[in-house]
Design a protein around this motif. Structure first.
Motif, PDB file in Angstrom:
ATOM      1  N   LYS A   5       0.665  -1.256   0.013  1.00  0.00           N
ATOM      2  CA  LYS A   5       0.033   0.026  -0.162  1.00  0.00           C
ATOM      3  C   LYS A   5       0.905   1.249  -0.167  1.00  0.00           C
ATOM      4  O   LYS A   5       2.150   1.089   0.383  1.00  0.00           O
ATOM      5  N   LEU A   6       0.418   2.153  -0.361  1.00  0.00           N
ATOM      6  CA  LEU A   6       0.695   3.749  -0.114  1.00  0.00           C
ATOM      7  C   LEU A   6      -0.339   4.672   0.496  1.00  0.00           C
ATOM      8  O   LEU A   6      -1.486   4.820  -0.020  1.00  0.00           O
ATOM      9  N   TYR A   7       0.060   4.939   1.706  1.00  0.00           N
ATOM     10  CA  TYR A   7      -0.997   5.780   2.573  1.00  0.00           C
ATOM     11  C   TYR A   7      -0.364   7.221   2.652  1.00  0.00           C
ATOM     12  O   TYR A   7       0.631   7.575   2.552  1.00  0.00           O
ATOM     13  N   PRO A   8      -1.532   8.216   2.727  1.00  0.00           N
ATOM     14  CA  PRO A   8      -1.171   9.671   3.034  1.00  0.00           C
ATOM     15  C   PRO A   8      -0.581   9.790   4.492  1.00  0.00           C
ATOM     16  O   PRO A   8      -0.552   8.853   5.293  1.00  0.00           O
ATOM     17  N   VAL A   9       0.086  10.823   4.644  1.00  0.00           N
ATOM     18  CA  VAL A   9       0.528  11.546   5.866  1.00  0.00           C
ATOM     19  C   VAL A   9      -0.317  11.713   6.803  1.00  0.00           C
ATOM     20  O   VAL A   9      -0.188  11.393   7.998  1.00  0.00           O
ATOM     21  N   LEU A  10      -1.450  12.472   6.464  1.00  0.00           N
ATOM     22  CA  LEU A  10      -2.505  12.946   7.397  1.00  0.00           C
ATOM     23  C   LEU A  10      -3.548  11.828   7.891  1.00  0.00           C
ATOM     24  O   LEU A  10      -3.977  11.075   6.735  1.00  0.00           O
ATOM     25  N   TYR A  62      -7.194  17.105  11.134  1.00  0.00           N
ATOM     26  CA  TYR A  62      -6.210  15.916  10.906  1.00  0.00           C
ATOM     27  C   TYR A  62      -5.090  16.011  11.888  1.00  0.00           C
ATOM     28  O   TYR A  62      -4.952  17.100  12.720  1.00  0.00           O
ATOM     29  N   SER A  65       0.305  11.053  11.875  1.00  0.00           N
ATOM     30  CA  SER A  65       0.105   9.992  12.381  1.00  0.00           C
ATOM     31  C   SER A  65       1.234   9.459  13.161  1.00  0.00           C
ATOM     32  O   SER A  65       2.310   9.650  12.632  1.00  0.00           O
ATOM     33  N   HIS A  71      -3.279   3.878   9.513  1.00  0.00           N
ATOM     34  CA  HIS A  71      -4.015   4.039   8.242  1.00  0.00           C
ATOM     35  C   HIS A  71      -4.389   2.731   7.847  1.00  0.00           C
ATOM     36  O   HIS A  71      -5.704   2.940   7.018  1.00  0.00           O
ATOM     37  N   GLU A  75      -8.944   2.330   6.580  1.00  0.00           N
ATOM     38  CA  GLU A  75      -9.022   1.781   5.408  1.00  0.00           C
ATOM     39  C   GLU A  75     -10.132   0.363   5.351  1.00  0.00           C
ATOM     40  O   GLU A  75     -10.898   0.407   4.486  1.00  0.00           O
ATOM     41  N   GLN A  91       5.907   4.231   5.692  1.00  0.00           N
ATOM     42  CA  GLN A  91       5.187   5.387   6.065  1.00  0.00           C
ATOM     43  C   GLN A  91       5.834   6.275   6.795  1.00  0.00           C
ATOM     44  O   GLN A  91       7.027   5.972   7.626  1.00  0.00           O
ATOM     45  N   SER A  92       5.581   7.551   6.686  1.00  0.00           N
ATOM     46  CA  SER A  92       6.176   8.576   7.621  1.00  0.00           C
ATOM     47  C   SER A  92       5.352   8.629   8.814  1.00  0.00           C
ATOM     48  O   SER A  92       4.154   8.494   8.986  1.00  0.00           O
TER      49      SER A  92
END
Length: 255
Positions: A5-10, A62, A65, A71, A75, A91-92
């Motif tokens: 996966k690729l997730y957003p930061v917020l 937001y 994380s 995340h 999902e 992930q960041s």
């Protein structure tokens, strides 16, 4: 299933609250605020100073994380899993670890984690976690790194949460990989966690054949590199052969 996966930061605040993190470890929280939708105020922002910033921003919707796995639960919220599932990603992660902790070697406000999350039956999640611990131990031995894996607990700051440290130690739900960076000092570079239903219940994640639980493994990339360099130095020729080869291959690809 294994899914990359690729997730957003917020992370949305509603999901952040569902994780229970604000109850367990609120001291690490970093919230994000947008500029207010007020033209008159926005025209004044160029003259902002440290004592006036609050009037220019809205309430946070937001957060940054503090744990990569959060995340995944957002999902998979309200899903019925057809089968045991593994989710992996880089992930960041952001934690406000405090002015005293930041003086320690390897402490960072933001860093990257290679994360593996297990969703499924209790037997599957526990077995997967244990297999990854065994694989990690083998890598440490093959690379001749001074390290150890030990039972650990989360750094709960809230008095009402202190009892959970004992629970984590007794049921061995959390292990840490610690690597030496000095003669008498080491630091955590990875964690191996069993969550039980701590996330599947609030996020309504279930399975057809059994109760759904989760577990996760997180490798702190920057901290691993710092510990590795502390032990082997910056001379590539002194590194273990497998790491030296991977480094040179990656370097050649970029050139």
């Amino acid at each position: 299933d294994i899914v990359e996966k690729l997730y957003p930061v917020l992370l949305p605040i509603y999901a952040y609250k569902k994780t229970g993190y604000l109850k367990r470890s609120p001291q690490y929280s970093l919230f994000c605020c947008a500029a207010c939708e007020n033209i008159k105020l926005l025209e004044e922002m160029e003259n902002i100073n440290n004592n006036e910033y609050k009037k220019f921003i809205d309430e946070p919707a937001y957060a940054l994380s503090p744990s990569a796995c959060f995340h995944v639960y957002e999902e998979y919220e309200s899903r019925v899993l057809e089968r045991n599932t593994v989710v992996t990603f880089t992930q960041s992660v952001f934690r406000n670890e405090g002015r005293f902790n930041f003086q320690e070697y390897g402490r960072m406000r933001d860093y990257h984690v290679k994360e593996i999350v297990f969703l499924g039956s209790s037997e599957f999640v526990e077995k997967s976690r244990d297999l990854m611990i065994e694989s990690t131990i083998k890598c440490m031995q093959d690379w001749a790194l001074d390290s150890k894996i030990m039972v650990a607990s989360d750094p709960f700051i809230m008095p009402r949460m202190q009892k959970f440290k004992k629970f984590q130690s007794l049921d061995k739900s959390k292990y840490e990989l610690r690597m030496s960076y000095d003669a008498e000092k080491d630091m955590s570079v990875a964690s191996f966690n069993l969550h039980g239903t701590a996330f599947t219940h609030p996020f309504d994640i279930s399975m057809k054949e059994s109760e759904a639980v989760t577990g996760c493994i997180g490798y702190g990339l920057e901290r691993f590199v710092l510990a590795f360099l502390s032990q082997y130095g910056e001379n590539v020729e002194t590194w273990p052969e497998v790491i030296r080869a991977a480094y040179k291959l990656n370097k050649d690809d970029k050139e």
